[in-house]
Motif scaffolding. Structure first.
Motif, short mmCIF file in Angstrom:
data_model
loop_
_atom_site.label_atom_id
_atom_site.label_comp_id
_atom_site.label_asym_id
_atom_site.label_seq_id
_atom_site.Cartn_x
_atom_site.Cartn_y
_atom_site.Cartn_z
N VAL A 354 0.84 -1.23 0.05
CA VAL A 354 0.13 0.02 -0.20
C VAL A 354 0.91 1.16 0.07
O VAL A 354 0.68 2.14 -0.97
CB VAL A 354 -1.06 -0.08 1.27
N GLU A 355 1.74 1.23 0.87
CA GLU A 355 2.73 2.59 0.98
C GLU A 355 3.41 2.76 -0.23
O GLU A 355 3.98 4.02 -0.39
CB GLU A 355 3.35 2.41 2.34
N ASP A 356 4.11 1.77 -0.74
CA ASP A 356 5.00 2.12 -1.83
C ASP A 356 4.28 2.25 -3.03
O ASP A 356 4.93 2.37 -4.32
CB ASP A 356 5.80 0.86 -1.90
N GLY A 357 2.77 2.25 -3.05
CA GLY A 357 2.17 2.67 -4.30
C GLY A 357 1.77 1.49 -5.36
O GLY A 357 1.05 1.69 -6.36
N TYR A 358 2.14 0.27 -4.89
CA TYR A 358 1.84 -0.87 -5.73
C TYR A 358 0.42 -1.16 -5.70
O TYR A 358 -0.39 -1.56 -6.77
CB TYR A 358 2.62 -2.31 -5.02
N TYR A 359 -0.32 -1.01 -4.52
CA TYR A 359 -1.80 -1.09 -4.55
C TYR A 359 -2.61 -0.44 -5.27
O TYR A 359 -3.54 -0.62 -5.97
CB TYR A 359 -2.03 -0.95 -2.83
N GLU A 360 -2.06 0.87 -5.35
CA GLU A 360 -2.92 1.90 -6.23
C GLU A 360 -2.71 1.63 -7.60
O GLU A 360 -3.62 1.45 -8.58
CB GLU A 360 -2.63 3.31 -6.04
N ARG A 361 -1.50 1.19 -8.21
CA ARG A 361 -1.35 0.77 -9.28
C ARG A 361 -2.01 -0.47 -9.80
O ARG A 361 -2.71 -0.77 -10.75
CB ARG A 361 0.19 0.66 -9.85
N HIS A 362 -2.03 -1.53 -8.99
CA HIS A 362 -2.91 -2.50 -9.01
C HIS A 362 -4.53 -2.55 -9.09
O HIS A 362 -5.32 -3.01 -10.09
CB HIS A 362 -2.43 -3.58 -7.90
N LEU A 363 -4.75 -1.65 -8.51
CA LEU A 363 -6.47 -1.21 -8.56
C LEU A 363 -6.57 -0.35 -9.81
O LEU A 363 -7.68 -0.81 -10.58
CB LEU A 363 -6.63 -0.12 -7.32
N ASN A 364 -5.68 0.51 -10.25
CA ASN A 364 -6.17 0.98 -11.46
C ASN A 364 -6.23 0.04 -12.85
O ASN A 364 -6.90 0.27 -13.44
CB ASN A 364 -5.11 2.05 -11.83
N LYS A 365 -5.17 -0.84 -12.72
CA LYS A 365 -5.04 -2.04 -13.58
C LYS A 365 -6.25 -2.75 -13.76
O LYS A 365 -6.90 -3.07 -14.64
CB LYS A 365 -3.70 -2.89 -13.57
N THR A 366 -6.70 -3.10 -12.33
CA THR A 366 -7.73 -4.18 -12.24
C THR A 366 -8.91 -3.47 -12.65
O THR A 366 -9.83 -3.90 -13.23
CB THR A 366 -7.84 -4.57 -10.61
N ARG A 367 -9.36 -2.17 -12.16
CA ARG A 367 -10.37 -1.35 -12.75
C ARG A 367 -10.63 -1.39 -14.37
O ARG A 367 -11.69 -1.50 -14.83
CB ARG A 367 -10.29 0.02 -12.05
N SER A 368 -9.63 -1.34 -14.78
CA SER A 368 -9.52 -1.14 -16.31
C SER A 368 -9.83 -2.46 -17.14
O SER A 368 -10.72 -2.45 -17.99
CB SER A 368 -8.16 -0.71 -17.01
N LEU A 369 -9.54 -3.49 -16.44
CA LEU A 369 -9.75 -4.81 -17.08
C LEU A 369 -10.93 -5.09 -16.70
O LEU A 369 -11.87 -5.42 -17.69
CB LEU A 369 -9.01 -5.85 -16.21
N TYR A 370 -11.73 -4.86 -15.42
CA TYR A 370 -13.08 -5.20 -15.21
C TYR A 370 -13.99 -4.28 -16.06
O TYR A 370 -15.07 -4.79 -16.47
CB TYR A 370 -13.33 -5.11 -13.66
N LYS A 371 -13.45 -2.96 -16.12
CA LYS A 371 -14.20 -2.07 -17.16
C LYS A 371 -14.58 -2.76 -18.50
O LYS A 371 -15.60 -2.86 -19.15
CB LYS A 371 -13.70 -0.87 -17.17
N GLY A 372 -13.50 -3.14 -19.14
CA GLY A 372 -13.71 -3.91 -20.42
C GLY A 372 -14.42 -4.87 -20.52
O GLY A 372 -15.02 -5.27 -21.32
N ARG A 373 -14.23 -5.82 -19.31
CA ARG A 373 -15.23 -6.99 -19.45
C ARG A 373 -16.62 -6.54 -19.17
O ARG A 373 -17.72 -7.33 -19.71
CB ARG A 373 -14.77 -7.96 -18.31
N HIS A 374 -16.82 -5.73 -18.32
CA HIS A 374 -18.37 -5.13 -17.99
C HIS A 374 -18.92 -4.34 -19.23
O HIS A 374 -20.10 -4.68 -19.78
CB HIS A 374 -18.12 -4.08 -16.98
N ASP A 375 -18.25 -3.84 -20.07
CA ASP A 375 -18.75 -3.10 -21.25
C ASP A 375 -19.01 -4.28 -22.41
O ASP A 375 -19.73 -4.21 -23.06
CB ASP A 375 -17.67 -2.19 -21.75
#
Length: 465
Positions: A354-375
């Motif tokens: 979380v502190e080193d920014g990995y979590y935020e990058r992972h969430l952004n990547k996952t949101r993008s993946l799920y958004k594509g599948r959702h659409d």
């Protein structure tokens, strides 16, 4: 014994450690490996099978945890006594075979509980694990703080404030191995004299847990805005369990007006509380997320639950609970002696994740993946627009399809199953009398866009009149 003749199959979908585990387990159950027979060391077996030692260690750890083998210091691993567990083992094996058989019947599974594990940040996780374990730190292997390590709780506090608008101090946060554990802990904190209101349809795991803890559980009907506060006021409930950011399973996002009505209800009487389960608030596809209900609480009425299991991986089993200040002292008095259920090492890994920014990058990547599948799923279901209504599409990782006419939920599920597709009925989440409307849930988190496109075409063909 220094060797085991195990025919490992690299093309098998099961991991190598699981193949080793299943081979040894089956041989113990059948009696081919007798009680007290010594197993090869992890080093020798790894060398013999030409696999990494960690692969064998994973298999042995699973066998140890299930009681098939025993470990003796400086002597090695031995087959355990399992005769008394025969019937239990037989039942578990039969159940596993049944689940495997059911799984093989489906080409596509639209489970609403799916998580995309292919996007798991293995490299970052491996690096953090290595960095944390490089130094010989004895404190990493102690029991640690019962509430969770202070540095980790501070990292959670910062994240919750920035991402969800939650106001708290690290002293109000408790870290636990999954939401089930934290809810059971909460039951001990609150006491059993309460009546708990649940949204209906509801998250059945919470329903089963509260019932098992001898609470009176009162299902409350919902409208398009979430739990109806007018219906709640007509009951004896003094605790309301809600999922306002994305109601499970209907997908309703509770608007601000209804949230304020809930807070008003909680503040009308002493001893009333709201349990806010914010389990997948990270995934939203339209507009900005509404801040957590807890952030608007001025009377110490909201108990906030969150988890990393949905956003990182289920196996992490790491969740957190934010208690109102008034309940923090109660926790320390009643449950402060209960040791943490999450290892210090795992807490350190997630803290730096979380502190080193990995979590935020992972969430952004996952949101993008799920958004594509959702659409892709919404696009693929377009031919059904005249026979069903899509809802729950603004957040989360599943959609709901409500059919009109004479369609029944059972028939829709059967037709999909015949075509090799597994879908889920909303009636499974309803407490009490079932709704006559035919509604199915389609989760898309663990299906690729190509799979969703193909599966949607099939569903359109079998569900179209």
């Amino acid at each position: 014994m220094n060797e085991l003749t195990i025919n490992l199959k690299p093309k098998d979908k099961r991991p190598l450690y699981e193949q080793i585990y299943l081979y040894i387990k089956e041989n113990i159950i059948s009696g081919k490996l007798a009680y007290r027979e010594k197993l090869p060391s992890t080093r020798l077996l790894a060398k013999h099978l030409e696999v990494s030692r960690s692969t064998v260690e994973l298999a042995y750890e699973q066998l140890l945890s299930e009681g098939y083998i025993e470990s003796e210091p400086y002597r090695g691993f031995f087959v355990a006594q399992v005769e008394g567990l025969y019937h239990l083992i037989h039942e578990k094996t039969a159940s596993l075979e049944k689940r495997t058989e059911e799984k093989d019947q489906y080409r596509f599974d639209f489970t609403p509980n799916g998580v995309d594990l292919k996007s798991f940040p293995y490299n970052a996780w491996r690096k953090l694990s290595k960095d944390i374990l490089t130094d010989d730190k004895v404190e990493l292997f102690r029991l640690g703080n019962p509430q969770g390590e202070e540095g980790f709780r501070e990292a959670i506090r910062k994240y919750l404030y920035q991402a969800r608008g939650v106001n708290c101090s690290p002293e109000q946060i408790i870290v636990g191995a999954g939401s089930d554990y934290l809810l059971m802990l909460l039951c001990s904190i609150l006491g059993r004299e309460h009546a708990i209101a649940l949204e209906n349809p509801s998250y059945k795991q919470a329903y089963r847990l509260f019932v098992s803890q001898s609470y009176r559980v009162l299902p409350i009907e919902m409208d398009g805005y979430g739990m109806k506060v007018t219906a709640l006021e007509g009951t004896e409930a003094d605790v309301a369990y809600v999922t306002p950011s994305h109601q499970y399973p209907t997908g309703i996002v509770m608007p601000m007006k209804r949230r304020m009505e809930l807070l008003r209800w909680a503040n009308e009487k002493e001893g009333r509380y709201i349990i806010e389960d914010d389990y997948d608030s990270e995934f939203r596809y339209k507009g900005k997320p509404i801040p957590a209900l807890q952030g608007y609480d001025r009377g110490g009425k909201v108990i906030y639950l969150g988890t990393f299991s949905k956003s990182i991986a289920p196996a992490i089993r790491m969740s957190y609970m934010v208690l109102p200040k008034g309940l923090t002292d109660v926790y320390l008095d009643k449950c402060g002696f209960i040791n943490s259920t999450v290892s210090v090492v795992d807490q350190m890994i997630v803290r730096h994740f979380v502190e080193d920014g990995y979590y935020e990058r992972h969430l952004n990547k996952t949101r993008s993946l799920y958004k594509g599948r959702h659409d892709q799923l919404i696009k693929g279901l377009a031919p059904l627009a005249d026979v069903c209504r899509i809802s729950g599409e603004h957040a989360g990782v599943h959609l709901l399809l409500t059919f009109g006419g004479k369609a029944t939920e059972e028939d829709l599920i059967k037709r999909a199953k015949k075509a090799g597709i597994r879908v889920y009925g909303l009636s499974d989440y309803i407490i009490g009398e079932k709704d006559e409307k035919a509604t199915v849930l389609l989760g898309y988190a663990n299906l690729a866009e190509e799979e969703i496109e193909e599966a949607a075409k099939i569903l359109c063909s079998v569900w179209k009149p």
